[in-house]
Write a protein that holds these residues in place. Structure first.
Motif, PDB file in Angstrom:
ATOM      1  N   ARG A  31      18.270  -1.321  -6.987  1.00 18.94           N
ATOM      2  CA  ARG A  31      17.452  -0.198  -7.466  1.00 18.94           C
ATOM      3  C   ARG A  31      18.278   0.791  -8.292  1.00 18.94           C
ATOM      4  NH1 ARG A  31      15.191  -0.941  -2.298  1.00 18.94           N
ATOM      5  NH2 ARG A  31      16.351   0.785  -1.408  1.00 18.94           N
ATOM      6  N   ALA A  32      19.601   0.789  -8.050  1.00 17.98           N
ATOM      7  CA  ALA A  32      20.455   1.721  -8.799  1.00 17.98           C
ATOM      8  C   ALA A  32      20.508   1.390 -10.281  1.00 17.98           C
ATOM      9  CB  ALA A  32      21.876   1.711  -8.207  1.00 17.98           C
ATOM     10  N   VAL A  33      20.170   0.151 -10.663  1.00 15.28           N
ATOM     11  CA  VAL A  33      20.276  -0.224 -12.082  1.00 15.28           C
ATOM     12  C   VAL A  33      18.936  -0.621 -12.698  1.00 15.28           C
ATOM     13  CG1 VAL A  33      22.716  -0.891 -11.971  1.00 15.28           C
ATOM     14  CG2 VAL A  33      20.944  -2.605 -11.458  1.00 15.28           C
ATOM     15  N   VAL A  34      17.853  -0.497 -11.920  1.00 13.69           N
ATOM     16  CA  VAL A  34      16.542  -0.809 -12.484  1.00 13.69           C
ATOM     17  C   VAL A  34      15.777   0.500 -12.673  1.00 13.69           C
ATOM     18  CG1 VAL A  34      14.327  -1.952 -12.089  1.00 13.69           C
ATOM     19  CG2 VAL A  34      16.447  -3.121 -11.502  1.00 13.69           C
ATOM     20  N   ASP A  35      15.211   0.675 -13.841  1.00 13.31           N
ATOM     21  CA  ASP A  35      14.390   1.860 -14.109  1.00 13.31           C
ATOM     22  C   ASP A  35      13.013   1.602 -13.502  1.00 13.31           C
ATOM     23  OD1 ASP A  35      12.661   3.736 -15.180  1.00 13.31           O
ATOM     24  OD2 ASP A  35      13.630   3.737 -17.146  1.00 13.31           O
ATOM     25  N   LEU A  36      12.777   2.152 -12.318  1.00  9.90           N
ATOM     26  CA  LEU A  36      11.561   1.818 -11.564  1.00  9.90           C
ATOM     27  C   LEU A  36      10.301   2.312 -12.276  1.00  9.90           C
ATOM     28  CD1 LEU A  36      12.787   2.521  -7.907  1.00  9.90           C
ATOM     29  CD2 LEU A  36      12.615   0.315  -9.068  1.00  9.90           C
ATOM     30  N   LYS A  37      10.408   3.408 -12.963  1.00  9.13           N
ATOM     31  CA  LYS A  37       9.249   3.897 -13.724  1.00  9.13           C
ATOM     32  C   LYS A  37       8.890   2.911 -14.827  1.00  9.13           C
ATOM     33  CE  LYS A  37       8.545   8.664 -12.870  1.00  9.13           C
ATOM     34  NZ  LYS A  37       9.615   8.879 -11.847  1.00  9.13           N
ATOM     35  N   ALA A  38       9.917   2.452 -15.547  1.00 10.46           N
ATOM     36  CA  ALA A  38       9.666   1.509 -16.635  1.00 10.46           C
ATOM     37  C   ALA A  38       9.144   0.166 -16.122  1.00 10.46           C
ATOM     38  CB  ALA A  38      10.952   1.292 -17.448  1.00 10.46           C
ATOM     39  N   LEU A  39       9.444  -0.140 -14.875  1.00  9.20           N
ATOM     40  CA  LEU A  39       8.993  -1.413 -14.296  1.00  9.20           C
ATOM     41  C   LEU A  39       7.482  -1.436 -14.110  1.00  9.20           C
ATOM     42  CD1 LEU A  39       9.566  -4.160 -12.917  1.00  9.20           C
ATOM     43  CD2 LEU A  39      10.122  -2.901 -10.824  1.00  9.20           C
ATOM     44  N   GLY A  40       6.879  -0.258 -13.931  1.00  7.74           N
ATOM     45  CA  GLY A  40       5.441  -0.194 -13.699  1.00  7.74           C
ATOM     46  C   GLY A  40       5.109  -0.594 -12.269  1.00  7.74           C
ATOM     47  N   GLU A  41       3.819  -0.619 -11.932  1.00  6.73           N
ATOM     48  CA  GLU A  41       3.423  -0.871 -10.541  1.00  6.73           C
ATOM     49  C   GLU A  41       3.560  -2.351 -10.176  1.00  6.73           C
ATOM     50  OE1 GLU A  41       0.426   1.087  -8.459  1.00  6.73           O
ATOM     51  OE2 GLU A  41       1.438   2.993  -8.781  1.00  6.73           O
ATOM     52  N   ARG A  42       4.795  -2.811 -10.187  1.00  3.53           N
ATOM     53  CA  ARG A  42       5.143  -4.184  -9.817  1.00  3.53           C
ATOM     54  C   ARG A  42       6.199  -4.141  -8.735  1.00  3.53           C
ATOM     55  NH1 ARG A  42       4.914  -4.310 -15.291  1.00  3.53           N
ATOM     56  NH2 ARG A  42       3.397  -5.852 -16.049  1.00  3.53           N
ATOM     57  N   GLN A  43       6.292  -5.223  -7.974  1.00  3.74           N
ATOM     58  CA  GLN A  43       7.399  -5.326  -7.033  1.00  3.74           C
ATOM     59  C   GLN A  43       8.224  -6.566  -7.345  1.00  3.74           C
ATOM     60  OE1 GLN A  43       7.451  -4.032  -2.892  1.00  3.74           O
ATOM     61  NE2 GLN A  43       7.565  -6.158  -2.304  1.00  3.74           N
ATOM     62  N   ILE A  44       9.521  -6.392  -7.326  1.00  2.00           N
ATOM     63  CA  ILE A  44      10.419  -7.543  -7.406  1.00  2.00           C
ATOM     64  C   ILE A  44      11.066  -7.704  -6.044  1.00  2.00           C
ATOM     65  CG2 ILE A  44      12.490  -8.503  -8.485  1.00  2.00           C
ATOM     66  CD1 ILE A  44      11.712  -7.157 -11.033  1.00  2.00           C
ATOM     67  N   PRO A  65       0.786  -1.240   0.000  1.00  2.00           N
ATOM     68  CA  PRO A  65       0.000   0.000   0.000  1.00  2.00           C
ATOM     69  C   PRO A  65       0.818   1.292   0.000  1.00  2.00           C
ATOM     70  CG  PRO A  65      -0.951  -1.605   1.507  1.00  2.00           C
ATOM     71  CD  PRO A  65       0.316  -2.206   0.995  1.00  2.00           C
ATOM     72  N   PHE A  66       1.896   1.351   0.799  1.00  2.00           N
ATOM     73  CA  PHE A  66       2.596   2.638   0.928  1.00  2.00           C
ATOM     74  C   PHE A  66       3.406   2.991  -0.310  1.00  2.00           C
ATOM     75  CE2 PHE A  66       6.905   1.078   1.710  1.00  2.00           C
ATOM     76  CZ  PHE A  66       6.653  -0.241   2.031  1.00  2.00           C
ATOM     77  N   LEU A  67       3.479   2.084  -1.290  1.00  2.00           N
ATOM     78  CA  LEU A  67       4.240   2.387  -2.502  1.00  2.00           C
ATOM     79  C   LEU A  67       3.330   2.597  -3.711  1.00  2.00           C
ATOM     80  CD1 LEU A  67       7.126  -0.220  -2.104  1.00  2.00           C
ATOM     81  CD2 LEU A  67       7.377   2.256  -2.067  1.00  2.00           C
ATOM     82  N   ARG A  68       2.026   2.440  -3.479  1.00  3.48           N
ATOM     83  CA  ARG A  68       1.117   2.503  -4.632  1.00  3.48           C
ATOM     84  C   ARG A  68       0.894   3.928  -5.124  1.00  3.48           C
ATOM     85  NH1 ARG A  68      -3.242  -1.370  -1.855  1.00  3.48           N
ATOM     86  NH2 ARG A  68      -1.905  -3.207  -1.844  1.00  3.48           N
ATOM     87  N   GLY A  69       0.537   4.001  -6.385  1.00  2.00           N
ATOM     88  CA  GLY A  69       0.056   5.268  -6.918  1.00  2.00           C
ATOM     89  C   GLY A  69       1.139   6.280  -7.197  1.00  2.00           C
ATOM     90  N   LYS A  70       2.382   5.834  -7.265  1.00  4.25           N
ATOM     91  CA  LYS A  70       3.462   6.772  -7.569  1.00  4.25           C
ATOM     92  C   LYS A  70       3.950   6.582  -8.999  1.00  4.25           C
ATOM     93  CE  LYS A  70       4.837   6.997  -2.758  1.00  4.25           C
ATOM     94  NZ  LYS A  70       5.807   6.640  -1.723  1.00  4.25           N
ATOM     95  N   GLY A  71       3.251   5.724  -9.739  1.00  6.11           N
ATOM     96  CA  GLY A  71       3.635   5.527 -11.130  1.00  6.11           C
ATOM     97  C   GLY A  71       4.961   4.829 -11.300  1.00  6.11           C
TER      98      GLY A  71
END
Lengths: 240, 240, 240, 240, 240, 240
Positions: free
Chosen positions: B100-113, B50-56
């Protein structure tokens, strides 16, 4: 670039070290790096926990906490949550290692010094302020043991102090405050002794990785800042 | 000076990266740095806490554990003690930041790894092996998302790998094993990208503080070692 | 009825027992029942916890864990949740009781053997694989004590192994894998010694209660399967 | 052989089932197996916890506890220790599974029944007494829902009861009390329905493993005992 | 004003004290204040916890709990939640202090008496019933020590009992039941000895603060009620 | 009798109330009763926890903590122990109730005010100082809501303050410091409003029970002391 505080890149915040801030602890120091205020107390116990006994040396350990409203918005109280965060544990381990680097544990004898660093008000740099203030609190606690005839000389071999450096809007700056810390690309905490040796270097790229040249520059800034902090520590304990 | 393993100072241990080590995880890598063996799995969840949702953007997080008898003498199981040690939390925070330094979090979309690094056998360098193996597991999990048509291209922007360096019996050495780690004066973990940027630098003086020249030397050793690790990562994922 | 794996009702999965899987433990066995893989290590401590001391006997205890991504979807890490589930505790108590049934605790002397069963990959039957593999790990740890001259003879009085049986689509079957386990009416775990004695019988009706005739049939299947497992244990430790 | 209580091998202790023992619960039963006394309450909640919602069925769950001085010597209070033992969790999972075997969860609708089994006085067999009493408490709670017009008919499909059997001084006996339980070779708890189906069979060799013939004999003893317990359940709810 | 129960303002509920309610405890009392039922057991241990040893005196401590369905709607079990509420801790500290006020700890010797007050059914006033019943349980446990020749005389110096008083619909009333307790303006718990001394006074304004005159009136009511409770305690232990 | 501090029996310690002691909190007060120093912050949240929502009113709650070395000898940090003591919970519940007695929760709207009382230095009377300081912090936080136009008028209906009274060496005294507190026969904490109503009265006989006449005398002393504290609160917030 202008820093939010108007400081120049290599400028420390106003640093104040107030000894004997509270009465019960063997060492009690309020350290201020600008608006960051940390109460550092050093408590002497004349015994060691069981797993440290019988090794012919003492121990220095640290605990760290933030008052719930030391921060801009209230943080949940760790005692109420029933556990310390990973960040808290990381910081208190760092403080303990830093202090042990300058205390002769054999000369301390089978005693434990517990340093508590409690953040009264936070504006960035609480861990570096904690280390810098804690060292003075330990100095005072050890001086008390000497004064009481329990030790022939202080086991404090050197001073230890810490400062943060970072790259803020492309410029390497010293002693980040909260607005800078929240918005910088690279953040490094450096712990050094009075004689200029490195005790800890912890650099993190918040966004893009940093280059070796930037790292070199930051280390230089930090070394200069720490030299000034050590002078302030010495001034604080100098007879007046 | 001779290293206990007979390696030369700038020599890595035998590094092996075995992909698809277990079947259920979207990425599953057994990484070996000599006798250190870590199973790194990357799990994809199609939602965020929940606390990470909605940030694109998405998130990459890591957990770390050691099997109780991965070590020379048995360590208490953290699940049985009811809490993770400060060391565990420090390491899993480091792994997460590095990835996280090498993953484009925006491009990942609302997913968690979620990456799990579980140490099967420990002989020094478990955190650096974890980061190095975890990056390949994340690579595979992201490749799976692309293959499944859920992402147009992999959000992995670069490789990230890590190595330890230290001063052992006065000599700077690369990739410390357990006997070296237990007996070295300075210990540094360095995390870098494939393109040579620094992500994390964490150096600690175990005994006497270290000088700037030593630090410079260690950073050079680390950069060389990491370049070789990144090549091994690339080889591991290359089509055969 | 066809079993999802194509096995006949009384057919075990491929069982593999790999000794000396890791290096530090006194006994270290990777046991595989098909895709189920469990690492079983036996650790010898030359002392007992306080509440077991002074009774002129030793103790054997077990702990059990699953790697978070040993399962089809990721399970929360118990160390991070801060407690072990009821299921975990139930299984580790079962493993400990089963092993104690075949170890002569008086002959063991005031030592403790702690067995850790950590599931690397799960596909049904992790508790029965754990018991079967753990017995071999204990065998090896005890053989080590004999080899080191600390015990005149091994206190292992018999082998112990375990298997699940159940009624799947109306047919009694041996050694359920995950698809069968999730969809069977009755599930029973049976633990027996090499000489054919029952150590534990735990049967549960998942849906409709089961009849005495079904129970009898399942017990027969289990006895046959366990006899084969014990032979595999003996083969695994036989000199080559 | 003489049993410590003077009972014959196939003799139950005096069993008493007192309904409406306390006032607030929807079902409240004090069950006594000789000196073992357990208060079983069934509480109806008109909603389900989030993870059970939306499946078109209800749930029955159980919790178990012992008053600290229900036992010969005082046991530490689990609430004060901050966790439930493995034994407690094992028992409450068993009670829950046993009750769900006889409740039509679909017919129950999206409601939860929570059964609390609290041991007032312990003299062996607390889990079997709990199941036997809890079934009556659930009966009464469900009857209340019918009486209130919330359900057209009771979802209780059958009775369920439980008894222990074991081999004491070489003789198979029914319904072990504490002195027998502490000193028996084999101990088995059996849960059966009113129509004679098995719900749970849990047998453990405390010392030497047991043979198939002994197991067969114990199962026969248990079936007879449970038939008598079910009659007592029926009598307890019969109109007078 | 009419009290919900129809009692007059200075009327106690029916109070019953049943000794030897369970068999294992050295003192075991079921105390009833109307529908409030609390089982109070006193357990004697012939040793003290480490931090209380060597002071030439014993200790009396108390624990308190509520069965989950002692209340109108089910309360979560504290053992399952993993912690005792603030209310529970407050009450058990109060019970312990109250009992210690009337036990001569020096005369008790290096023993600990642990009193468990477990609420079977709650209808207001569980803490006052607990204290009143616990004192009788302690009386019996101490009498047992005298009878066993372990103490020359009972260290119980006086009786102690407790009652609640409050202002309900503007009228001071004695011994509030649950409907009154939920709806009163001021609530006070008073603990007094048989000789009329105050041990504890805990008054709380639930809504509007209370005046000195009201406080005086409530204290008078309480003193009268407690005198009657002490008489009931004496009657309960009188030879018949 | 001479009090250790030389004060007369009805004399308060030097009381200081410093507003705006830290910057981030909506109300921040350092309150000193002699050497007792407590930092009281009031934090406003524009929402309520789920279980308090939708009742058309706000809430005021309090948390309490002691810095580990606020005391003569170091106390273990509650966050490190993983739980708050019974004493801590008792005190924070008392502070919360006291503040709610003077805040119009309906007028506050669906907001929560969390008051943190953290003891910087302890010398007896930390809970009474906390209540007295917290009321001023709440006053300031509410004034801020009025100033921001979020409330038409402050919901603070009255002042609330607290003081301890006790019988020290046979003499009733006001505002006990630590040496008196450790050595007094009766200890009472009294919470009253500015208009002289009682909010809480908590009296405990530490040794011999106290008589009604003593209680009356102590209540009088407390009322006088609280009147003076309320005047100091009013002075503290008066425009200068």
């Amino acid at each position: 670039m202008t820093r939010p505080s108007g400081r120049s890149p290599e400028q420390l915040r106003a640093v104040r070290i107030t000894r004997n801030f509270t009465r019960h602890a063997e060492g009690s120091v309020l350290v201020e790096f600008g608006d960051t205020q940390v109460l550092c107390t050093a408590s002497v116990e004349e015994s060691l926990p069981p797993f440290l006994r019988g090794k012919g040396q003492g121990w220095v350990t640290a605990e760290y906490g933030m008052l719930p409203r030391s921060t801009h918005t209230r943080m949940a109280r760790e005692a109420a949550k029933g556990k310390q965060s990973g960040r808290t544990q990381e910081i208190q381990r760092l403080i303990g290692r830093s202090l042990r680097a300058v205390v002769d544990l054999k000369a301390l004898g089978e005693r434990q010094i517990t340093v508590d660093c409690d953040v009264i008000q936070a504006d960035g740099g609480t861990r570096t302020a904690s280390i810098t203030g804690a060292c003075v609190a330990v100095h005072d606690a050890l001086a008390g043991l000497v004064a009481a005839g329990k030790l022939p000389a202080s086991p404090l071999r050197d001073w230890v102090a810490a400062i943060s450096v970072g790259i803020y809007k492309g410029v390497p700056v010293l002693d980040l405050d909260y607005p800078e810390d929240s918005d910088c690309e690279t953040d490094m905490n450096v712990v050094m002794t009075g004689s200029g040796g490195f005790v800890e270097v912890q650099g993190t790229a918040e966004g893009t990785p940093f280059a070796r040249a930037e790292l070199d520059c930051l280390l230089g800034l930090a070394a200069d800042g720490i030299a000034r902090l050590v002078q302030l520590q010495k001034d604080a304990v100098a007879p007046r």
